[in-house]
Design an enzyme around this catalytic site. Sequence first.
Site, PDB file in Angstrom:
ATOM      1  N   ARG A  81       0.362 -16.378 -15.850  1.00  0.00           N
ATOM      2  CA  ARG A  81      -0.460 -14.767 -15.197  1.00  0.00           C
ATOM      3  C   ARG A  81      -0.824 -15.181 -13.948  1.00  0.00           C
ATOM      4  O   ARG A  81      -0.979 -16.619 -13.308  1.00  0.00           O
ATOM      5  CB  ARG A  81      -1.685 -14.755 -16.222  1.00  0.00           C
ATOM      6  CG  ARG A  81      -2.960 -15.704 -16.335  1.00  0.00           C
ATOM      7  CD  ARG A  81      -3.569 -15.087 -16.532  1.00  0.00           C
ATOM      8  NE  ARG A  81      -4.551 -14.384 -15.296  1.00  0.00           N
ATOM      9  CZ  ARG A  81      -4.876 -15.108 -14.525  1.00  0.00           C
ATOM     10  NH1 ARG A  81      -4.593 -17.007 -14.336  1.00  0.00           N
ATOM     11  NH2 ARG A  81      -5.625 -14.969 -13.307  1.00  0.00           N
ATOM     12  N   ALA A  98      -0.740 -13.365  -9.769  1.00  0.00           N
ATOM     13  CA  ALA A  98       0.495 -12.919  -9.003  1.00  0.00           C
ATOM     14  C   ALA A  98       0.948 -13.956  -7.897  1.00  0.00           C
ATOM     15  O   ALA A  98       1.982 -13.962  -8.681  1.00  0.00           O
ATOM     16  CB  ALA A  98      -0.310 -11.760  -7.671  1.00  0.00           C
ATOM     17  N   ARG A 142       5.890  -7.563 -16.087  1.00  0.00           N
ATOM     18  CA  ARG A 142       4.957  -6.089 -15.978  1.00  0.00           C
ATOM     19  C   ARG A 142       4.793  -6.350 -14.121  1.00  0.00           C
ATOM     20  O   ARG A 142       5.138  -6.416 -13.311  1.00  0.00           O
ATOM     21  CB  ARG A 142       3.533  -8.100 -15.394  1.00  0.00           C
ATOM     22  CG  ARG A 142       3.346  -8.855 -16.630  1.00  0.00           C
ATOM     23  CD  ARG A 142       2.066  -9.698 -16.584  1.00  0.00           C
ATOM     24  NE  ARG A 142       1.202  -8.785 -16.437  1.00  0.00           N
ATOM     25  CZ  ARG A 142      -0.045  -9.616 -16.068  1.00  0.00           C
ATOM     26  NH1 ARG A 142      -0.337 -10.969 -15.807  1.00  0.00           N
ATOM     27  NH2 ARG A 142      -1.494  -8.467 -17.007  1.00  0.00           N
ATOM     28  N   GLN A 192     -10.327 -14.019 -18.409  1.00  0.00           N
ATOM     29  CA  GLN A 192      -9.877 -14.412 -17.656  1.00  0.00           C
ATOM     30  C   GLN A 192     -10.935 -15.308 -16.686  1.00  0.00           C
ATOM     31  O   GLN A 192     -11.135 -16.524 -16.802  1.00  0.00           O
ATOM     32  CB  GLN A 192      -8.662 -14.524 -16.638  1.00  0.00           C
ATOM     33  CG  GLN A 192      -7.183 -13.459 -16.956  1.00  0.00           C
ATOM     34  CD  GLN A 192      -7.781 -12.084 -17.520  1.00  0.00           C
ATOM     35  OE1 GLN A 192      -8.842 -11.320 -18.159  1.00  0.00           O
ATOM     36  NE2 GLN A 192      -6.321 -12.065 -17.427  1.00  0.00           N
ATOM     37  N   ASP A 243      -3.483  -8.453  -6.545  1.00  0.00           N
ATOM     38  CA  ASP A 243      -1.873  -8.607  -7.432  1.00  0.00           C
ATOM     39  C   ASP A 243      -0.820  -7.847  -6.949  1.00  0.00           C
ATOM     40  O   ASP A 243       0.055  -7.925  -6.399  1.00  0.00           O
ATOM     41  CB  ASP A 243      -2.311  -8.056  -8.803  1.00  0.00           C
ATOM     42  CG  ASP A 243      -2.374  -8.113  -9.857  1.00  0.00           C
ATOM     43  OD1 ASP A 243      -3.792  -8.479  -9.384  1.00  0.00           O
ATOM     44  OD2 ASP A 243      -1.774  -9.755 -10.821  1.00  0.00           O
ATOM     45  N   ASN A 273      -6.229  -5.081  -8.125  1.00  0.00           N
ATOM     46  CA  ASN A 273      -6.346  -6.419  -8.943  1.00  0.00           C
ATOM     47  C   ASN A 273      -6.948  -6.055 -10.523  1.00  0.00           C
ATOM     48  O   ASN A 273      -7.212  -4.852 -10.236  1.00  0.00           O
ATOM     49  CB  ASN A 273      -7.334  -7.238  -7.945  1.00  0.00           C
ATOM     50  CG  ASN A 273      -7.995  -8.653  -7.802  1.00  0.00           C
ATOM     51  OD1 ASN A 273      -6.686  -9.300  -8.492  1.00  0.00           O
ATOM     52  ND2 ASN A 273      -8.710  -9.131  -8.484  1.00  0.00           N
ATOM     53  N   LYS A 274      -7.427  -7.407 -10.872  1.00  0.00           N
ATOM     54  CA  LYS A 274      -7.989  -6.795 -12.041  1.00  0.00           C
ATOM     55  C   LYS A 274      -8.728  -6.192 -12.582  1.00  0.00           C
ATOM     56  O   LYS A 274     -10.147  -5.575 -11.606  1.00  0.00           O
ATOM     57  CB  LYS A 274      -8.243  -8.860 -12.676  1.00  0.00           C
ATOM     58  CG  LYS A 274      -9.050  -8.463 -13.883  1.00  0.00           C
ATOM     59  CD  LYS A 274      -7.903  -8.019 -15.185  1.00  0.00           C
ATOM     60  CE  LYS A 274      -6.509  -9.013 -15.017  1.00  0.00           C
ATOM     61  NZ  LYS A 274      -5.853  -8.059 -16.212  1.00  0.00           N
TER      62      LYS A 274
HETATM   63  O1  MRU Z   1      -3.784 -10.245 -16.021  1.00  0.00           O
HETATM   64  P1  MRU Z   1      -3.761 -11.164 -15.100  1.00  0.00           P
HETATM   65  O2  MRU Z   1      -4.601 -12.246 -15.450  1.00  0.00           O
HETATM   66  O3  MRU Z   1      -2.526 -11.298 -14.554  1.00  0.00           O
HETATM   67  O4  MRU Z   1      -4.156 -10.532 -13.862  1.00  0.00           O
HETATM   68  C1  MRU Z   1      -4.751 -11.685 -12.535  1.00  0.00           C
HETATM   69  C2  MRU Z   1      -6.123 -10.990 -10.901  1.00  0.00           C
HETATM   70  O5  MRU Z   1      -5.574 -10.022 -11.402  1.00  0.00           O
HETATM   71  C3  MRU Z   1      -5.438 -11.782 -10.410  1.00  0.00           C
HETATM   72  O6  MRU Z   1      -6.720 -11.595  -9.842  1.00  0.00           O
HETATM   73  C4  MRU Z   1      -4.811 -12.025  -9.023  1.00  0.00           C
HETATM   74  O7  MRU Z   1      -3.495 -11.596  -9.565  1.00  0.00           O
HETATM   75  C5  MRU Z   1      -4.734 -12.828  -8.039  1.00  0.00           C
HETATM   76  S1  MRU Z   1      -4.594 -14.181  -8.161  1.00  0.00           S
HETATM   77  C6  MRU Z   1      -4.614 -15.423  -7.173  1.00  0.00           C
END
Ligand code: MRU
Length: 347
Positions: free
Chosen positions: A49, A51, A92, A197, A238, A247-248
């Site tokens: 997981r 990005a 995704r 996470q 992302d 983003n998350k």
């Molecule tokens: O659902 P996830 O855990 O893949 O979400 C990840 C995020 O939101 C990260 O902040 C994003 O991918 C940046 S990672 C450098």
Amino acid sequence: MNETATLWWDTGTESICYIDQTLLPENYTIVECRSIGQLATAIKRLEIRGAPALGVAGAYGIALAARVCQKNDLHAFFADVHKDAEILRATRPTAINLGWGIDRVLSKILPVQDIPSARRIALAEAEAVTREDTACCHTIGEHGAVLLPNSCTVLTHCNAGSLACSSWGTALGVIRSAVNGGKQVNVIACETRPLLQGSRLTAWELIRDGIDVTVITDSSAAHLMRTGTIDAVIVGADRITRDAVFNKIGTYMHAVCARYHDIPFYVAAPLSTFDTQKSERDVIIEERDREEVTTMGCRVYVPDAAVVKNYAFDATPMNLVTAIITEQGVLHPPISIDSILSFKSTK
Ligand code: MRU
């Protein structure tokens, strides 16, 4: 600092190896992935997981698809590889890097006229994606470290660390580079509901590197900003469209709160995360299974009859972003489509 790779190609077994992120922090397990079906499931389950790591997974995914395809006819071979590419792409929808990594390797092999060369070129390109991602993270780290005070407390959300990239990280890359440069950085890691996470992965990474980290519930962030504990917020991304940063889920509330309390809100991301063709309204926000919210371990915390919405990401409007830290430098406001495009083209 630990410069651990998150996923890599194992030449002996001709498979993709990765750290299973669903098992951390209790178990550090390396998984060997030998089929596209297995890789697609690993991405959906968030075993892999983040990005940039998804970009690397997409790139290695095409190398794997080319490796496992049994067809001897070139047209049939490319048809199979394309089918596998679409299986991976669909896993995704929000993180742009997944499709970016897939397309980068596909575009390299499409002109190739024989299958062994296509296999070799696909793997070489995937390795280049991985190397470049690591280099990007280090450069992002150096550009971002300059923005932090010599002694500071930084809030981050989710995991934008080495596990979310090939290694080092974007938001955590900035923190690692600042610490490497002698700055004293305390990190506040939001736990990041529902899959944690932040508490599982960010805290695990930082503790391994000896960086001070305190885990809070997501809903404690506003309180800490109000009481003057936070000097800066740094998150990853992302997808960055012309008008918003995806983003998350939970990132937007930190951005609003940071603006209210006059705290800088930084986004750290490689240029491969920019999607200047699109606006916020064009992007699909992934929604995940209700069980991720309703259950923890064996216990159920929501009545069966209740409707649950489990958004994986949100969008933060560009006017709440203090700066975007990229491998090419720092993009300052006003951040508009014109400034993004001219920034990308001058680099
Ligand atoms: O659902 P996830 O855990 O893949 O979400 C990840 C995020 O939101 C990260 O902040 C994003 O991918 C940046 S990672 C450098």
